[in-house]
Design a protein around this motif. Structure first.
Motif, PDB file in Angstrom:
ATOM      1  N   PRO A 157       0.799  -1.222   0.000  1.00 22.24           N
ATOM      2  CA  PRO A 157       0.000   0.000   0.000  1.00 22.24           C
ATOM      3  C   PRO A 157       0.835   1.278   0.000  1.00 22.24           C
ATOM      4  O   PRO A 157       0.301   2.354  -0.225  1.00 22.24           O
ATOM      5  N   LEU A 158       2.132   1.162   0.224  1.00 22.97           N
ATOM      6  CA  LEU A 158       3.011   2.336   0.283  1.00 22.97           C
ATOM      7  C   LEU A 158       4.153   2.190  -0.715  1.00 22.97           C
ATOM      8  O   LEU A 158       5.289   1.914  -0.353  1.00 22.97           O
ATOM      9  N   PRO A 159       3.883   2.408  -1.995  1.00 18.52           N
ATOM     10  CA  PRO A 159       4.957   2.228  -2.981  1.00 18.52           C
ATOM     11  C   PRO A 159       6.137   3.179  -2.774  1.00 18.52           C
ATOM     12  O   PRO A 159       7.261   2.874  -3.171  1.00 18.52           O
ATOM     13  N   GLY A 160       5.912   4.303  -2.102  1.00 25.05           N
ATOM     14  CA  GLY A 160       6.994   5.248  -1.845  1.00 25.05           C
ATOM     15  C   GLY A 160       7.868   4.863  -0.669  1.00 25.05           C
ATOM     16  O   GLY A 160       8.856   5.533  -0.372  1.00 25.05           O
ATOM     17  N   PHE A 161       7.535   3.784   0.016  1.00 25.48           N
ATOM     18  CA  PHE A 161       8.284   3.334   1.182  1.00 25.48           C
ATOM     19  C   PHE A 161       8.852   1.956   0.890  1.00 25.48           C
ATOM     20  O   PHE A 161       8.141   0.962   0.880  1.00 25.48           O
ATOM     21  N   GLN A 162      10.146   1.898   0.602  1.00 29.84           N
ATOM     22  CA  GLN A 162      10.822   0.650   0.252  1.00 29.84           C
ATOM     23  C   GLN A 162      12.072   0.488   1.126  1.00 29.84           C
ATOM     24  O   GLN A 162      13.164   0.916   0.763  1.00 29.84           O
ATOM     25  N   PRO A 163      11.924  -0.137   2.299  1.00 30.20           N
ATOM     26  CA  PRO A 163      13.067  -0.285   3.217  1.00 30.20           C
ATOM     27  C   PRO A 163      14.268  -0.999   2.618  1.00 30.20           C
ATOM     28  O   PRO A 163      15.409  -0.649   2.923  1.00 30.20           O
ATOM     29  N   ASN A 164      14.038  -1.999   1.761  1.00 36.18           N
ATOM     30  CA  ASN A 164      15.179  -2.698   1.153  1.00 36.18           C
ATOM     31  C   ASN A 164      15.975  -1.760   0.252  1.00 36.18           C
ATOM     32  O   ASN A 164      17.203  -1.814   0.207  1.00 36.18           O
ATOM     33  N   GLU A 165      15.293  -0.891  -0.479  1.00 41.71           N
ATOM     34  CA  GLU A 165      15.996   0.089  -1.308  1.00 41.71           C
ATOM     35  C   GLU A 165      16.746   1.094  -0.433  1.00 41.71           C
ATOM     36  O   GLU A 165      17.847   1.526  -0.790  1.00 41.71           O
ATOM     37  N   ASP A 166      16.155   1.463   0.699  1.00 41.41           N
ATOM     38  CA  ASP A 166      16.845   2.359   1.628  1.00 41.41           C
ATOM     39  C   ASP A 166      18.116   1.707   2.152  1.00 41.41           C
ATOM     40  O   ASP A 166      19.165   2.354   2.251  1.00 41.41           O
ATOM     41  N   MET A 167      18.022   0.416   2.469  1.00 42.66           N
ATOM     42  CA  MET A 167      19.197  -0.296   2.954  1.00 42.66           C
ATOM     43  C   MET A 167      20.265  -0.370   1.862  1.00 42.66           C
ATOM     44  O   MET A 167      21.453  -0.179   2.127  1.00 42.66           O
ATOM     45  N   GLN A 168      19.841  -0.619   0.631  1.00 40.97           N
ATOM     46  CA  GLN A 168      20.781  -0.687  -0.483  1.00 40.97           C
ATOM     47  C   GLN A 168      21.478   0.655  -0.677  1.00 40.97           C
ATOM     48  O   GLN A 168      22.686   0.711  -0.871  1.00 40.97           O
ATOM     49  N   ARG A 169      20.720   1.738  -0.604  1.00 43.11           N
ATOM     50  CA  ARG A 169      21.304   3.072  -0.736  1.00 43.11           C
ATOM     51  C   ARG A 169      22.287   3.357   0.398  1.00 43.11           C
ATOM     52  O   ARG A 169      23.374   3.886   0.187  1.00 43.11           O
ATOM     53  N   GLY A 170      21.907   2.985   1.615  1.00 46.81           N
ATOM     54  CA  GLY A 170      22.783   3.194   2.770  1.00 46.81           C
ATOM     55  C   GLY A 170      24.073   2.402   2.665  1.00 46.81           C
ATOM     56  O   GLY A 170      25.159   2.921   2.951  1.00 46.81           O
ATOM     57  N   LEU A 171      23.976   1.138   2.254  1.00 48.89           N
ATOM     58  CA  LEU A 171      25.178   0.322   2.093  1.00 48.89           C
ATOM     59  C   LEU A 171      26.050   0.839   0.955  1.00 48.89           C
ATOM     60  O   LEU A 171      27.281   0.837   1.064  1.00 48.89           O
ATOM     61  N   SER A 172      25.433   1.278  -0.123  1.00 47.47           N
ATOM     62  CA  SER A 172      26.206   1.831  -1.239  1.00 47.47           C
ATOM     63  C   SER A 172      26.974   3.062  -0.791  1.00 47.47           C
ATOM     64  O   SER A 172      28.144   3.244  -1.143  1.00 47.47           O
ATOM     65  N   TRP A 173      26.326   3.905  -0.009  1.00 49.11           N
ATOM     66  CA  TRP A 173      26.994   5.104   0.512  1.00 49.11           C
ATOM     67  C   TRP A 173      28.145   4.694   1.437  1.00 49.11           C
ATOM     68  O   TRP A 173      29.237   5.256   1.367  1.00 49.11           O
ATOM     69  N   LEU A 174      27.903   3.685   2.275  1.00 47.90           N
ATOM     70  CA  LEU A 174      28.901   3.254   3.249  1.00 47.90           C
ATOM     71  C   LEU A 174      30.152   2.681   2.591  1.00 47.90           C
ATOM     72  O   LEU A 174      31.268   3.005   2.984  1.00 47.90           O
ATOM     73  N   VAL A 175      29.968   1.853   1.551  1.00 48.95           N
ATOM     74  CA  VAL A 175      31.130   1.230   0.903  1.00 48.95           C
ATOM     75  C   VAL A 175      31.662   2.059  -0.253  1.00 48.95           C
ATOM     76  O   VAL A 175      32.722   1.768  -0.785  1.00 48.95           O
ATOM     77  N   GLY A 176      30.927   3.069  -0.673  1.00 51.65           N
ATOM     78  CA  GLY A 176      31.386   3.932  -1.753  1.00 51.65           C
ATOM     79  C   GLY A 176      31.221   3.351  -3.136  1.00 51.65           C
ATOM     80  O   GLY A 176      31.872   3.793  -4.087  1.00 51.65           O
ATOM     81  N   ALA A 177      30.381   2.341  -3.270  1.00 48.43           N
ATOM     82  CA  ALA A 177      30.127   1.707  -4.570  1.00 48.43           C
ATOM     83  C   ALA A 177      28.717   1.134  -4.561  1.00 48.43           C
ATOM     84  O   ALA A 177      28.126   0.923  -3.501  1.00 48.43           O
ATOM     85  N   GLU A 178      28.207   0.867  -5.756  1.00 48.86           N
ATOM     86  CA  GLU A 178      26.874   0.285  -5.872  1.00 48.86           C
ATOM     87  C   GLU A 178      26.862  -1.121  -5.281  1.00 48.86           C
ATOM     88  O   GLU A 178      27.765  -1.915  -5.533  1.00 48.86           O
ATOM     89  N   VAL A 179      25.844  -1.427  -4.483  1.00 47.86           N
ATOM     90  CA  VAL A 179      25.689  -2.746  -3.878  1.00 47.86           C
ATOM     91  C   VAL A 179      24.496  -3.425  -4.548  1.00 47.86           C
ATOM     92  O   VAL A 179      23.421  -2.854  -4.634  1.00 47.86           O
ATOM     93  N   HIS A 180      24.721  -4.630  -5.029  1.00 47.79           N
ATOM     94  CA  HIS A 180      23.675  -5.392  -5.722  1.00 47.79           C
ATOM     95  C   HIS A 180      22.524  -5.707  -4.774  1.00 47.79           C
ATOM     96  O   HIS A 180      22.727  -5.964  -3.582  1.00 47.79           O
ATOM     97  N   THR A 181      21.311  -5.735  -5.298  1.00 50.66           N
ATOM     98  CA  THR A 181      20.110  -6.029  -4.506  1.00 50.66           C
ATOM     99  C   THR A 181      20.209  -7.383  -3.817  1.00 50.66           C
ATOM    100  O   THR A 181      19.784  -7.529  -2.668  1.00 50.66           O
TER     101      THR A 181
END
Length: 154
Positions: A32-56
């Motif tokens: 019901p909340l397409p604008g709320f995607q915790p897994n994508e948030d985690m992916q973005r956070g990990l990508s920021w942390l390691v400095g590279a894109e992290v695969h889903t």
């Protein structure tokens, strides 16, 4: 700490993580909340942390390992100290504590604000996460409680 306790904590964490993952997967596909995607948030956070894109797939694997092994172990170690006389209450307490940590630490770290308030979706993301974390923690607690009863029987 015995092998049995470690095994039971892992199985309980695995079961809780399986339920939580299924709920998040259903939400990501038709929630019901397409604008709320915790897994994508985690992916973005990990990508920021390691400095590279992290695969889903890596994010999902890390999430599963975290829920089944890390938090399963923490839960197994704290189970007897959690308030409540039943696995149900212990699971609710643990889930609410996890929800508070997610709301006050994780979401601000991935720039979603406290309880994902920056998304502009009101209280809905916080309630969705509360439900998912309660499903995780109560399942984990019920399984852990079952193992406690089985191992206590002669």
């Amino acid at each position: 700490m015995t092998f049995r306790k470690i095994r039971n904590a892992f199985i309980a964490g695995f079961c809780g993580t399986l339920v939580h993952s299924l709920l998040i997967l259903v939400h990501s596909r038709s929630g019901p909340l397409p604008g709320f995607q915790p897994n994508e948030d985690m992916q973005r956070g990990l990508s920021w942390l390691v400095g590279a894109e992290v695969h889903t797939g890596v994010v999902r694997l890390l999430s599963f390992v975290n829920g089944a092994i890390v938090w399963g172990f923490v839960f197994g170690q704290t189970y007897r100290f959690l308030p409540g006389n039943s696995p149900w209450l212990k699971g609710v307490y643990f889930g609410v504590c996890a929800w508070l940590v997610m709301g006050f630490l994780f979401f601000p770290l991935v720039d979603r604000g406290v309880f994902a308030a920056k998304l502009g979706l009101g209280i809905a993301p916080a309630m969705l996460m509360l439900g998912a974390l309660l499903a995780y923690s109560v399942t984990m607690s019920l399984v852990h409680g079952f193992f406690d009863r089985v191992s206590a029987d002669p």
